[in-house]
Design an enzyme around this catalytic site. Structure first.
Site, PDB file in Angstrom:
ATOM      1  N   SER A 262       0.834  -1.202   0.000  1.00 15.78           N
ATOM      2  CA  SER A 262       0.000   0.000   0.000  1.00 15.78           C
ATOM      3  C   SER A 262       0.871   1.255   0.000  1.00 15.78           C
ATOM      4  O   SER A 262       2.082   1.197   0.255  1.00 15.78           O
ATOM      5  CB  SER A 262      -0.904   0.023   1.237  1.00 15.78           C
ATOM      6  N   LYS A 263       0.235   2.383  -0.267  1.00 18.90           N
ATOM      7  CA  LYS A 263       0.930   3.668  -0.230  1.00 18.90           C
ATOM      8  C   LYS A 263       1.522   3.905   1.155  1.00 18.90           C
ATOM      9  O   LYS A 263       2.611   4.456   1.293  1.00 18.90           O
ATOM     10  CB  LYS A 263      -0.040   4.785  -0.596  1.00 18.90           C
ATOM     11  N   ARG A 264       0.806   3.474   2.177  1.00 17.09           N
ATOM     12  CA  ARG A 264       1.277   3.672   3.553  1.00 17.09           C
ATOM     13  C   ARG A 264       2.627   2.982   3.789  1.00 17.09           C
ATOM     14  O   ARG A 264       3.480   3.480   4.512  1.00 17.09           O
ATOM     15  CB  ARG A 264       0.233   3.125   4.536  1.00 17.09           C
ATOM     16  N   ASP A 267       5.241   5.260   2.333  1.00 22.99           N
ATOM     17  CA  ASP A 267       5.443   6.423   3.199  1.00 22.99           C
ATOM     18  C   ASP A 267       6.251   6.046   4.440  1.00 22.99           C
ATOM     19  O   ASP A 267       7.133   6.793   4.878  1.00 22.99           O
ATOM     20  CB  ASP A 267       4.092   7.008   3.623  1.00 22.99           C
ATOM     21  N   SER A 287       2.324  12.753  -3.575  1.00 24.36           N
ATOM     22  CA  SER A 287       2.921  11.440  -3.335  1.00 24.36           C
ATOM     23  C   SER A 287       4.068  11.253  -4.311  1.00 24.36           C
ATOM     24  O   SER A 287       3.976  11.623  -5.473  1.00 24.36           O
ATOM     25  CB  SER A 287       1.877  10.335  -3.540  1.00 24.36           C
TER      26      SER A 287
END
Length: 506
Positions: A262-264, A267, A287
């Site tokens: 996931s994007k998380r 990050d 992003s």
């Protein structure tokens, strides 16, 4: 034999996830391997989730990666099956919705969201299917007159597929083999919504794949639960003879292997999960993308190709053409692939090494100009040749080479403590005189003269060279000292040594 025709059909609901990029890549490799076509179709039937700019982002991402579209959105000539945005194909879908209704293979349902929620609260694990449709508000429980009146009065409705229980639905998956599902576990999925006169994904993608003559549907594993419904719709329409073959790709997993990437995760661990930078039009949040992070598109393609597929050899570096020649769905894994972002950096490092010094220098020159530094490309190319093996990204070249362009004004304190002795200034004054006498500052000549002087004076070689590097570079890093001073020149070298002598105190 049918001509191979594949499609990549993303929804314009935001930036293209790296997992979607891999799906596009595998479709492209498969199509090109078999002399086929790749289509780009935009599946925007979910109007509520549409995000401005997402479609353009998808096209730009594929172009950057070298995934060339033969037909559809972004292609030079759109193709004979236009339009390729599902929102522009409303009239086409309505005909097929009516065909299912007329054949008794679908029905109209008027249940409101509140009524559906009440039924879920009333019945544990409620599913709209053969066991419950008889207690709902739909064309199976209402008279034809009531249905007509409701529609005439503007009541919103959906069209649901009618699935009979206890049917065996067989899917031949090119990656997973035979998959058999009993229809009893399926619900009567919504195929069409009167609120926006648009079909849902399930109907639209089947109709479009049929009309666009798609031979193979290569998509993510998350669509495997929907495959039985899609196979059933091909059966309902009488299209089983031309139904595409299915291949469901394994998931891209978090770096630790626990769950979908996931994007998380990006990050949290500091790596991109999108091909290009994306600025959210609602929040303004940006992003990061692989392009802006300094990755070469060839490195991203190479890295992604091996997340779920292997060539059966020890080879790791592949050109796009080599991937096309060697790719096969038979060598795609059934299990998910861990996203090893450190390996992605390794691939980029390998591609930096494979490119010419001049090509990297031209890219580095852009960074130098941004910093207000103007240098001849010949000098920059020489510097790149000395340091490019030390970096994973072009953006890291500055950190490895700034001393070539800007003299140090501060000196590493740990090196001073360890390497700068009481006798060091006197020795460096002597070194300056030695360098002044050198007429040819070529690295091999200067090195020989300096080392002969050190040996003749019986000085400690390491001590002199460490103090020499500290004076010129400011810290214990960089390529061979005599390569460095050959590039910055005699005058600058002497000036830096004299400045260090006057500045460093112990």
């Amino acid at each position: 034999m049918r001509k191979v025709r594949v499609r990549f059909a993303p929804s314009p609901t935001g930036p293209l996830h790296i997992g979607g990029v891999r799906t596009a890549l595998y479709n492209y490799l498969f199509a090109k391997k078999h002399g086929g076509d790749m289509l780009l179709r935009i599946e925007d039937t979910d109007s509520a989730r549409f995000v401005p700019g997402a479609e353009e982002y998808i096209v730009e991402s594929l172009n950057w990666l070298g995934i060339h579209i033969d037909e559809g959105i972004g292609a030079r000539n759109e193709g004979k099956h236009a339009p390729y945005r599902q929102s522009e194909r409303k009239a086409i879908y309505r005909k097929y919705v009516d065909k299912l209704l007329d054949g008794g293979l679908a029905y109209i349902a008027f249940d409101t969201p509140i009524e559906l929620e009440a039924k879920r609260n009333e019945i544990s694990n409620f599913q709209y299917d053969a066991s419950t449709r008889g207690m709902m508000t739909n064309s199976l429980t209402l008279s034809a007159e009531d249905v007509a009146n409701k529609i005439k009065c503007g009541e919103q409705y959906v069209v649901r597929v009618k699935i009979e229980p206890n049917q065996e639905i067989e899917i031949q998956d090119l990656i997973r083999g035979e998959v058999i599902v009993n229809s009893t576990v399926l619900d009567d999925k919504v195929l069409f919504k009167s609120s926006d006169e648009l079909p849902t994904y399930h109907l639209a993608n089947v109709v479009d794949d049929y009309l666009m003559e798609i031979s193979h549907v290569i998509r993510g594993e998350e669509w495997l639960p929907s495959a039985p419904l899609h196979v059933l719709l091909y059966r309902y329409f009488g299209w089983t003879e031309v139904m595409p073959e299915f291949a469901h790709l394994p998931l891209l997993l978090k770096p630790d292997g626990n769950g979908k990437l996931s994007k998380r995760d990006g990050d949290r661990l500091g790596f991109p999960v999108f091909p290009l930078n994306w600025k959210d039009p609602k929040t303004g949040e940006t992003s990061s993308g692989y392009r802006e992070a300094g990755y070469f598109p060839e490195a991203v393609v190479n890295f992604l190709s091996l997340l779920g597929w292997n060539s059966g050899t020890e080879q790791e570096i592949f050109s796009m053409q080599e991937l096309i020649e060697q790719f096969s769905l038979e060598r795609v894994s059934k299990s998910g692939a861990k996203f090893d972002y450190e390996k992605g950096k390794w691939f980029n490092h390998k591609y930096i090494q494979s490119k010419s010094d001049l090509e990297i220098a031209n890219l580095f020159q852009i960074i130098l100009i941004e910093k207000g530094i103007k240098e001849h490309i010949e000098k920059v190319t020489k510097i790149v040749s000395l340091i490019k093996e030390r970096v994973n990204f072009v953006t890291e070249l500055w950190n490895q080479s700034s001393f070539f362009f800007v003299a140090p004004t501060e000196y590493d304190s740990k090196t001073i403590q360890k390497r700068w002795k009481a006798e060091t200034p006197t020795q460096l004054i002597e070194l300056v005189e030695v360098l002044k006498a050198v007429s040819d500052f070529a690295p091999e000549i200067t090195e020989e003269i300096v080392k002969e002087w050190i040996a003749a004076k019986e000085y400690n070689l390491g001590g002199i060279m460490n103090a020499f590097r500290l004076s010129v570079v400011g810290e214990p890093k960089g390529p061979h000292m005599f390569d460095i001073i050959a590039i910055i020149g005699k005058d600058e070298t002497i000036e830096r040594i004299e400045r260090a002598i006057n500045t460093i105190k112990i």
